[in-house]
Design an enzyme around this catalytic site. Structure first.
Site, mmCIF file in Angstrom:
data_model
loop_
_atom_site.group_PDB
_atom_site.id
_atom_site.type_symbol
_atom_site.label_atom_id
_atom_site.label_comp_id
_atom_site.label_asym_id
_atom_site.label_seq_id
_atom_site.Cartn_x
_atom_site.Cartn_y
_atom_site.Cartn_z
ATOM 1 N N HIS A 242 -29.210 22.681 39.592
ATOM 2 C CA HIS A 242 -28.947 24.127 39.501
ATOM 3 C C HIS A 242 -29.898 24.844 38.531
ATOM 4 O O HIS A 242 -30.526 25.845 38.856
ATOM 5 C CB HIS A 242 -27.526 24.366 38.970
ATOM 6 C CG HIS A 242 -26.439 23.700 39.713
ATOM 7 N ND1 HIS A 242 -25.848 24.258 40.820
ATOM 8 C CD2 HIS A 242 -25.799 22.520 39.495
ATOM 9 C CE1 HIS A 242 -24.879 23.471 41.250
ATOM 10 N NE2 HIS A 242 -24.826 22.408 40.462
HETATM 11 C C1 BDR Z 1 -23.808 24.738 36.157
HETATM 12 O O1 BDR Z 1 -22.759 24.024 35.502
HETATM 13 C C2 BDR Z 1 -23.278 22.970 34.745
HETATM 14 O O2 BDR Z 1 -22.548 21.803 34.938
HETATM 15 C C3 BDR Z 1 -24.729 22.827 35.129
HETATM 16 O O3 BDR Z 1 -25.502 22.417 34.027
HETATM 17 C C4 BDR Z 1 -25.118 24.186 35.622
HETATM 18 O O4 BDR Z 1 -25.586 25.000 34.572
HETATM 19 C C5 BDR Z 1 -23.635 24.590 37.656
HETATM 20 O O5 BDR Z 1 -22.417 25.106 38.061
#
Ligand code: BDR
Ligand code: CA
Length: 320
Positions: A242
């Site tokens: 992400h």
């Molecule tokens: C986001 O949540 C975290 O677990 C990841 O690092 C990312 O920033 C994705 O939903």
């Protein structure tokens, strides 16, 4: 000089990929890194951010620790099991021990000091809960015009991941997300999980990265728990990076296709708490029916070219 950038982060396996992408990009002036609670507690996210910078031989970049909890309500999220006990699949000691100490005075002071000193507007890339950024906007209105744009990894147009409705970063501090995204104080780009999912990387791609050099090999060593989680979430041998998608847009503006759309953040205590309500109706229809809501306009990423994104990552992370 390229993009002036500050990353606010909670490493986090995908945060580690995102930090390395910026740290290894010669066309990026990485001014500083601030940390926040999220995937694990802030003491660990701070240590992890420093280790990733040490891996990338970028201990010229200052790191400061920030919020340990949300702005208003007590923390509801548990540290994310997807990232393992230490935030890096239990493998943080694969990374070099950092030598540069944490900056005194915390994230607020570092953010303000870097913005005050900047000779051109700075891009902020928050890739964790938005607590530090909301506090900055609230406490230093004189610095708003020093911020070029805030490129946020967070939110979901469709279903969430922390809950059925909400994405993890926004759910972790919805009041902070509301302030940043809908306050109208700084231009925001929202990179929601709908788009980051489209840029998932396969285990095969990760093996190629591991073979590309020491940085790729170390990042690959951090993925086991995270990859195991995404095998379940995706039903495929792949994982979603992400935060690297958002940082790629921050350093290569226009990489993602965005639309200016009305966005509101649900801050009630109900089942939709932390949802980002994005109005994707055609503007002709929206104009007829729009009612005032506590929201604002945000450039929402709606599409990506996954091959271009993966090529950018490979090019930057594989450098000797
Ligand atoms: C986001 O949540 C975290 O677990 C990841 O690092 C990312 O920033 C994705 O939903
Ligand atoms: Ca993150």
């Amino acid at each position: 000089m390229g993009t002036r950038l500050i990353i606010d982060t909670d490493p986090g396996v995908d945060d580690a990929f995102a930090l390395a992408l910026a740290a290894r990009s010669a066309d990026v002036d990485l001014l500083g890194v601030t940390t926040v609670f999220g995937n694990v507690d802030v003491e660990l996210t701070t240590a992890n951010a420093r280790r990733v910078l040490a891996l990338c031989d970028r201990e010229d970049v200052p790191v400061a620790g920030g919020a340990a909890r949300p702005l208003v309500h007590p923390r509801r999220t548990r540290p994310s099991s997807a990232h393992g006990d230490d935030g890096l699949s239990g493998r943080s000691d694969v990374l070099p021990a950092p030598r540069r100490p944490v900056e005194p005075g915390g994230a607020g002071r570092l953010l303000a000091g870097l913005l005050e000193a900047a000779d051109e507007p700075v891009t902020l890339a928050p890739i964790g809960p938005l607590t530090n950024i909301a506090a900055l906007l609230a406490s230093r209105p004189d610095l708003h015009d020093r911020i070029a744009r805030v490129v946020v990894m967070g939110g979901a147009v469709g279903g969430g991941n922390a809950t059925a409705a909400a994405e993890f970063n926004v759910f972790s501090d919805p009041e902070a997300a509301h302030r940043v995204l809908t306050g109208g104080e700084v231009p925001c780009v929202l990179v929601p999980m709908d788009v980051t999912y489209r840029c998932a990387v396969t285990a095969e791609w990760l093996a190629g990265l591991a073979a590309s050099g020491p940085v790729g090999a170390a990042l690959h060593a951090l993925v086991p728990d995270y990859l195991a989680h995404y095998r379940k979430a995706l039903g495929a041998d792949a994982m979603v990076i992400h935060d690297a998608v958002a940082v790629a847009e921050a350093i290569a503006p226009g990489l993602l296709r965005t639309e200016s759309l009305p966005v509101a953040v649900e801050t009630s205590a109900g089942p939709a708490r932390g949802a980002t309500v994005v109005d994707r109706r055609r503007s002709e229809v929206r104009g007829e029916t729009e009612v005032p809501v506590l929201g604002g306009r945000v450039d929402v990423a709606v599409d990506a070219d996954p091959d271009r994104l993966r090529a950018l990552l490979t090019e930057r992370l594989a450098q000797p």
